[in-house]
Motif scaffolding. Structure first.
Motif, PDB file in Angstrom:
ATOM      1  N   SER A  42       0.856  -1.182   0.000  1.00  0.00           N
ATOM      2  CA  SER A  42       0.000   0.000   0.000  1.00  0.00           C
ATOM      3  C   SER A  42       0.891   1.230   0.000  1.00  0.00           C
ATOM      4  O   SER A  42       1.633   1.471   0.939  1.00  0.00           O
ATOM      5  N   ARG A  43       0.837   1.958  -1.062  1.00  0.00           N
ATOM      6  CA  ARG A  43       1.637   3.175  -1.176  1.00  0.00           C
ATOM      7  C   ARG A  43       0.917   4.307  -0.479  1.00  0.00           C
ATOM      8  O   ARG A  43      -0.258   4.551  -0.706  1.00  0.00           O
ATOM      9  N   LEU A  44       1.628   4.992   0.380  1.00  0.00           N
ATOM     10  CA  LEU A  44       1.036   6.106   1.104  1.00  0.00           C
ATOM     11  C   LEU A  44       1.029   7.333   0.190  1.00  0.00           C
ATOM     12  O   LEU A  44       1.926   7.503  -0.633  1.00  0.00           O
ATOM     13  N   PRO A  45       0.039   8.191   0.319  1.00  0.00           N
ATOM     14  CA  PRO A  45      -0.011   9.365  -0.558  1.00  0.00           C
ATOM     15  C   PRO A  45       1.134  10.329  -0.243  1.00  0.00           C
ATOM     16  O   PRO A  45       1.485  10.538   0.921  1.00  0.00           O
ATOM     17  N   LEU A  46       1.695  10.910  -1.283  1.00  0.00           N
ATOM     18  CA  LEU A  46       2.751  11.901  -1.116  1.00  0.00           C
ATOM     19  C   LEU A  46       2.119  13.271  -0.952  1.00  0.00           C
ATOM     20  O   LEU A  46       1.138  13.601  -1.622  1.00  0.00           O
ATOM     21  N   THR A  47       2.673  14.065  -0.075  1.00  0.00           N
ATOM     22  CA  THR A  47       2.182  15.424   0.104  1.00  0.00           C
ATOM     23  C   THR A  47       3.322  16.398  -0.121  1.00  0.00           C
ATOM     24  O   THR A  47       4.456  16.154   0.283  1.00  0.00           O
ATOM     25  N   VAL A  48       3.011  17.482  -0.787  1.00  0.00           N
ATOM     26  CA  VAL A  48       4.007  18.523  -1.050  1.00  0.00           C
ATOM     27  C   VAL A  48       3.895  19.557   0.054  1.00  0.00           C
ATOM     28  O   VAL A  48       2.798  20.027   0.366  1.00  0.00           O
ATOM     29  N   GLN A  49       5.023  19.881   0.641  1.00  0.00           N
ATOM     30  CA  GLN A  49       5.036  20.871   1.700  1.00  0.00           C
ATOM     31  C   GLN A  49       5.943  22.012   1.283  1.00  0.00           C
ATOM     32  O   GLN A  49       6.967  21.801   0.626  1.00  0.00           O
ATOM     33  N   THR A  50       5.558  23.211   1.645  1.00  0.00           N
ATOM     34  CA  THR A  50       6.392  24.368   1.324  1.00  0.00           C
ATOM     35  C   THR A  50       7.536  24.451   2.323  1.00  0.00           C
ATOM     36  O   THR A  50       7.381  24.125   3.503  1.00  0.00           O
ATOM     37  N   ARG A  51       8.671  24.865   1.824  1.00  0.00           N
ATOM     38  CA  ARG A  51       9.856  24.981   2.672  1.00  0.00           C
ATOM     39  C   ARG A  51       9.957  26.422   3.163  1.00  0.00           C
ATOM     40  O   ARG A  51       9.850  27.362   2.364  1.00  0.00           O
ATOM     41  N   PRO A  52      10.170  26.615   4.455  1.00  0.00           N
ATOM     42  CA  PRO A  52      10.288  27.988   4.962  1.00  0.00           C
ATOM     43  C   PRO A  52      11.541  28.662   4.411  1.00  0.00           C
ATOM     44  O   PRO A  52      12.529  27.997   4.075  1.00  0.00           O
ATOM     45  N   GLN A  53      11.492  29.971   4.305  1.00  0.00           N
ATOM     46  CA  GLN A  53      12.626  30.734   3.778  1.00  0.00           C
ATOM     47  C   GLN A  53      13.859  30.567   4.660  1.00  0.00           C
ATOM     48  O   GLN A  53      14.964  30.388   4.172  1.00  0.00           O
ATOM     49  N   VAL A  54      13.671  30.635   5.969  1.00  0.00           N
ATOM     50  CA  VAL A  54      14.776  30.480   6.916  1.00  0.00           C
ATOM     51  C   VAL A  54      14.536  29.206   7.703  1.00  0.00           C
ATOM     52  O   VAL A  54      13.495  29.026   8.320  1.00  0.00           O
ATOM     53  N   LEU A  55      15.526  28.305   7.676  1.00  0.00           N
ATOM     54  CA  LEU A  55      15.409  27.042   8.405  1.00  0.00           C
ATOM     55  C   LEU A  55      16.058  27.184   9.776  1.00  0.00           C
ATOM     56  O   LEU A  55      17.125  27.801   9.916  1.00  0.00           O
ATOM     57  N   PRO A  56      15.442  26.598  10.814  1.00  0.00           N
ATOM     58  CA  PRO A  56      16.044  26.680  12.145  1.00  0.00           C
ATOM     59  C   PRO A  56      17.310  25.835  12.221  1.00  0.00           C
ATOM     60  O   PRO A  56      17.455  24.841  11.520  1.00  0.00           O
ATOM     61  N   LEU A  57      18.228  26.262  13.068  1.00  0.00           N
ATOM     62  CA  LEU A  57      19.472  25.525  13.271  1.00  0.00           C
ATOM     63  C   LEU A  57      19.225  24.308  14.141  1.00  0.00           C
ATOM     64  O   LEU A  57      18.392  24.341  15.045  1.00  0.00           O
ATOM     65  N   SER A  58      19.955  23.239  13.859  1.00  0.00           N
ATOM     66  CA  SER A  58      19.883  22.073  14.732  1.00  0.00           C
ATOM     67  C   SER A  58      20.668  22.360  16.012  1.00  0.00           C
ATOM     68  O   SER A  58      21.401  23.358  16.099  1.00  0.00           O
ATOM     69  N   ALA A  59      20.528  21.483  16.989  1.00  0.00           N
ATOM     70  CA  ALA A  59      21.253  21.672  18.261  1.00  0.00           C
ATOM     71  C   ALA A  59      22.761  21.695  18.027  1.00  0.00           C
ATOM     72  O   ALA A  59      23.487  22.482  18.626  1.00  0.00           O
ATOM     73  N   ALA A  60      23.250  20.828  17.128  1.00  0.00           N
ATOM     74  CA  ALA A  60      24.696  20.780  16.852  1.00  0.00           C
ATOM     75  C   ALA A  60      25.162  22.065  16.165  1.00  0.00           C
ATOM     76  O   ALA A  60      26.273  22.550  16.405  1.00  0.00           O
ATOM     77  N   GLN A  61      24.326  22.646  15.298  1.00  0.00           N
ATOM     78  CA  GLN A  61      24.701  23.867  14.595  1.00  0.00           C
ATOM     79  C   GLN A  61      24.698  25.077  15.540  1.00  0.00           C
ATOM     80  O   GLN A  61      25.475  26.005  15.372  1.00  0.00           O
ATOM     81  N   GLN A  62      23.807  25.039  16.520  1.00  0.00           N
ATOM     82  CA  GLN A  62      23.755  26.149  17.477  1.00  0.00           C
ATOM     83  C   GLN A  62      24.990  26.149  18.350  1.00  0.00           C
ATOM     84  O   GLN A  62      25.527  27.112  18.733  1.00  0.00           O
TER      85      GLN A  62
END
Length: 68
Positions: free
Chosen positions: A48-68
């Protein structure tokens, strides 16, 4: 080799999230290699293939804990 049902469940979950395919857990034990699993995924018409959904990507991505 060396796997058990808990690891198989984690693998099934990752496959579902990445490939949007729902596999029964027995497939992991019947196709124990990556090649055999890929072949099983391609050849199984009952997946059973699950439906794909398109999501918009935010302009600014939050930093991960390692990047912070």
């Amino acid at each position: 080799l060396g796997g058990h049902s808990l690891l198989a469940t984690r693998l099934i979950s990752r496959i579902r999230n990445i490939f949007s395919v729902s596999l029964p857990i027995r497939t992991i034990f019947e196709a124990p290699t990556v090649c055999a699993l890929a072949t099983a995924m391609e050849g199984d018409q009952e997946l059973s293939r699950l439906p794909l959904t398109v999501q918009t990507r935010p302009q600014v991505l939050p930093l991960s804990a390692a990047q912070q």
